[in-house]
Each structure stands twice: as structure tokens, then as C-alpha cells.
Design an enzyme around this catalytic site. Structure first.
Site, short mmCIF file in Angstrom:
data_model
loop_
_atom_site.label_atom_id
_atom_site.label_comp_id
_atom_site.label_asym_id
_atom_site.label_seq_id
_atom_site.Cartn_x
_atom_site.Cartn_y
_atom_site.Cartn_z
N GLU A 202 0.89 -1.18 0.00
CA GLU A 202 0.00 0.00 0.00
C GLU A 202 0.93 1.23 0.00
OE1 GLU A 202 -2.29 0.49 3.63
OE2 GLU A 202 -3.68 1.92 2.71
N ASP A 280 -12.44 -0.59 2.27
CA ASP A 280 -11.41 -0.42 3.31
C ASP A 280 -11.99 0.17 4.61
OD1 ASP A 280 -8.86 -0.75 4.29
OD2 ASP A 280 -7.92 0.81 3.10
N1 HPA Z 1 -3.91 -0.02 5.81
C1 HPA Z 1 -3.35 -0.42 6.94
N2 HPA Z 1 -4.02 -0.53 8.07
C2 HPA Z 1 -5.31 -0.24 8.08
C3 HPA Z 1 -5.95 0.19 6.95
C4 HPA Z 1 -5.21 0.29 5.74
O1 HPA Z 1 -5.70 0.67 4.65
N3 HPA Z 1 -7.24 0.42 7.29
C5 HPA Z 1 -7.37 0.11 8.59
N4 HPA Z 1 -6.19 -0.28 9.09
ZN ZN Z 2 -7.17 -2.13 4.85
#
Ligand code: HPA
Ligand code: ZN
Length: 339
Positions: A202, A280
Site C-alpha cells: 500500500e 477499506d
Molecule cells: N492499511 C493499513 N491498516 C489499516 C488500513 C489500511 O488501509 N485500514 C485500517 N487499518
Molecule cells: Zn485495509
């Protein structure tokens, strides 16, 4: 031939959600209501003030607010109400299957018992199956900014509820907390019979996706945007059809992409990657499933055929049985032909 708009087409198509943090569905109105009944203070004076704080430059700025919001969840009823609110919302959006994360450490570290958290969530999911027809799986996610010992302890707490939990995952602050930090915990989780998934690529590098595959033996990657930096990795993900659970509005709000027009989802489909659309943390990122589909459909001029492909991918990438998958995919094909 019908001529419904892309928006109506998206709204009506059956969808599966595979990347959803239940704590990320905590809408400000419900947060204030639960804070009041639990006699907990919120840092902001009103729903409007709180919503103004939802502007993030990166993942960590979001996480700080997300964990603060979760602090008002204390009782089983709170976790039930949170989960039920999410299910009724996505039911209106024709989401018929969900595989959702919960973050036990966010609550157990504040003195809320594992039992309280999981019972509230599970009972709401059961009611959602009965009354709304939404099938479900639950994924227990470890917070990667905490240490291995804390993750081991959480895994131990989960064992009495093994029948309610399909998989373990890994979330929270990615950079500096590589999958390798949790290799032994994930090995134990696999021995205990859990499927494994992990957030990777990410904000972190493609090397973290390799680690998630090679060391944690994950069968699905959450996000995975950064795989495009590495042709060999793309080749592996595509040839094994390892799903990526993409979250377009999350990527926009956390500045993983600067504009939805730059979102890599179509590029990924063209590379034969099994990509899915998810929300998400919808209460924080401005939209649930339909808004995510609509955002990319408009920005990237998706055809109804591409939207159909993405909806089908959601079920292909799920943990439903092959028979359940075939049945719903046939229904989606018919929906495409009729609309
Ligand atoms: N990334 C990492 N941790 C998280 C996310 C995310 O998108 N959403 C909630 N915790
Ligand atoms: Zn997530």
C-alpha cells in the site's frame, strides 16, 4: 436491450466485499451516540467538527484518528451495533457477501475482552445472514506496529473462537513493519488452520509483497498497488491468480494515488491480475462499495463489461465454495446480458 446508466448498473450488480475493517465503518453519528451512552469523551465537539478532521496526507495520519474513534467501543452491544449498521448499509448496495477484518488488539489493549469484541461482531453477522441474506467470513488482523509477542497472545485468545474466524491478516503502519516480523506467528496460525492474508504494497515496497507470499504464505494480498514496480512479481501474481483487494477511495484519501484517473486498476486488469474493488474504511474515506465502483468507473471510463468483470472477481477471490461461486457468477453474467 436496456440502457440503464453506469451508476444504475453498478448499484444493481451483486457485489462481494473482501477488504473492510469493521472499525473503519464507524460513522460519526453512531460514534457520538455510543460515546454518550458509555460516558466517553470525543476530542471533537460535534459530528461536523469530527468530519472536518478527516483529511489525511498518509496512512499514519488516518490511523491516528481511526484508533481514537475506536476508543469509545466498550460493550458487546457497541460492536454489534457497529457491525449491524455496516450490514444494513451495504445491503442497500446489493452487497451479498462480505469477508471483513477486525482488529482485536485495538480493543484488548484498552481492557475490552476479546470475547466482548468477537461476540458482538459475530452475532450481528449471523443476523445479517438470516435477515439480509449476506454471507460472511471474519478475518482477525494483527496490528503490525505492535510486537510479535502481542500477536502471539492475540492468536492464543482467538483459539476458542476458531470456528468463527476464517483467516488472519496484517494491518496498520506498513513502512518499517515488514511481513517478516510476523513469520513465526503466521506459521502458527496456519498450523491452527487459519487462511492467511496481509496488507502489503500500500505504502510499503514490492519487497513486502514478496515477503507476504514467501514468508507468510498468504493466499490474497490486501492493496498490493506497488506490485507494478516489479515485473517478476506481477507475473507470479497473475500466473497464480493471487487476488489483490484494491481500495480506490482509500488510495485517493491516503494519497497512494493523487487522482482516481491515475488509479492502476485497469492497468492491472490488462496484466491479467485478479483485482477486486473494496471500501477499506468507508466511514473515513467517503464511500462504501457503490461509491468506490462509481469513482473508478467515472475516472477511468469503465465499460459495463469491465464493471462486470470486477464484480465477478470479487466472488472468484472470495472463500465461498466453488459451487456458490459458479452460481453467483452465472447470475452476474445474466445481469450483464440484460442490462
Ligand atoms: N492499511 C493499513 N491498516 C489499516 C488500513 C489500511 O488501509 N485500514 C485500517 N487499518
Ligand atoms: Zn485495509
Amino acid at each position: 436491450m436496456s440502457t440503464i446508466s453506469s451508476k444504475e448498473f453498478i448499484e444493481g450488480i451483486p457485489k462481494a466485499e473482501l477488504h473492510l475493517h469493521i472499525e473503519g465503518t464507524f460513522e460519526p453519528e453512531l460514534m457520538f451516540e455510543i460515546a454518550k451512552r458509555n460516558h466517553k469523551q470525543i476530542k471533537y465537539s460535534s459530528v461536523e467538527e469530527l468530519k472536518k478532521a478527516y483529511s489525511f496526507n498518509n496512512l499514519q495520519e488516518f490511523l491516528d484518528i481511526y484508533y481514537a474513534g475506536a476508543n469509545v467501543l466498550i460493550k458487546e452491544q457497541d460492536f454489534y451495533d457497529l457491525t449491524w449498521a455496516y450490514l444494513t448499509k451495504v445491503h442497500e448496495q446489493n452487497v451479498i457477501h462480505v469477508e471483513i477484518f477486525f482488529d482485536p488488539q485495538t480493543h484488548t489493549d484498552r481492557g475490552v475482552s476479546f470475547d466482548t469484541v468477537i461476540k458482538g461482531i459475530h452475532n450481528a453477522l449471523e443476523k445479517g445472514k438470516e435477515e439480509l441474506g449476506i454471507s460472511f467470513r471474519l478475518i482477525m488482523s494483527f496490528l503490525r506496529h505492535l510486537d510479535e509477542a502481542s500477536a502471539f497472545k492475540t492468536l492464543e485468545q482467538a483459539l476458542p473462537y476458531k470456528n468463527w474466524i476464517s483467516a488472519v491478516g496484517l494491518d496498520s503502519s506498513e513502512v518499517g513493519n515488514p511481513p517478516s516480523k510476523f513469520e513465526r506467528v503466521f506459521a502458527k496460525a496456519r498450523e491452527d488452520g487459519f487462511i492467511t492474508v496481509a496488507h502489503a504494497g500500500e505504502e510499503g515496497p514490492s519487497a513486502y509483497i514478496w515477503e507476504a507470499l514467501d514468508l507468510l504464505k498468504v493466499t490474497r494480498i490486501d492493496h498490493g498497488n506497488r506490485c507494478l514496480d516489479d515485473d517478476k512479481l506481477v507475473e507470479k501474481l497473475a500466473s497464480l491468480q493471487i487476488p489483490l483487494t484494491l481500495c480506490p477511495l482509500s488510495n485517493l484519501e491516503l494519497k497512494v494515488v493523487t487522482d482516481l484517473k491515475d488509479h492502476p486498476i485497469v492497468k492491472m486488469m490488462d496484466k491479467n491480475l485478479l483485482v477486486t474493488v473494496n471500501s477499506d474504511d468507508p466511514a473515513y474515506f467517503g464511500g462504501y462499495m457503490n461509491e468506490n465502483y462509481l469513482g473508478i468507473a467515472q475516472a477511468l471510463h469503465l465499460s459495463k463489461q469491465q464493471i462486470t468483470e470486477l464484480a465477478k472477481n470479487g466472488f472468484k477471490a472470495s472463500w465461498l465454495t466453488d459451487q456458490e461461486k459458479s452460481s453467483i457468477i452465472a447470475k452476474i453474467d445474466t445481469y450483464f446480458q440484460n442490462n
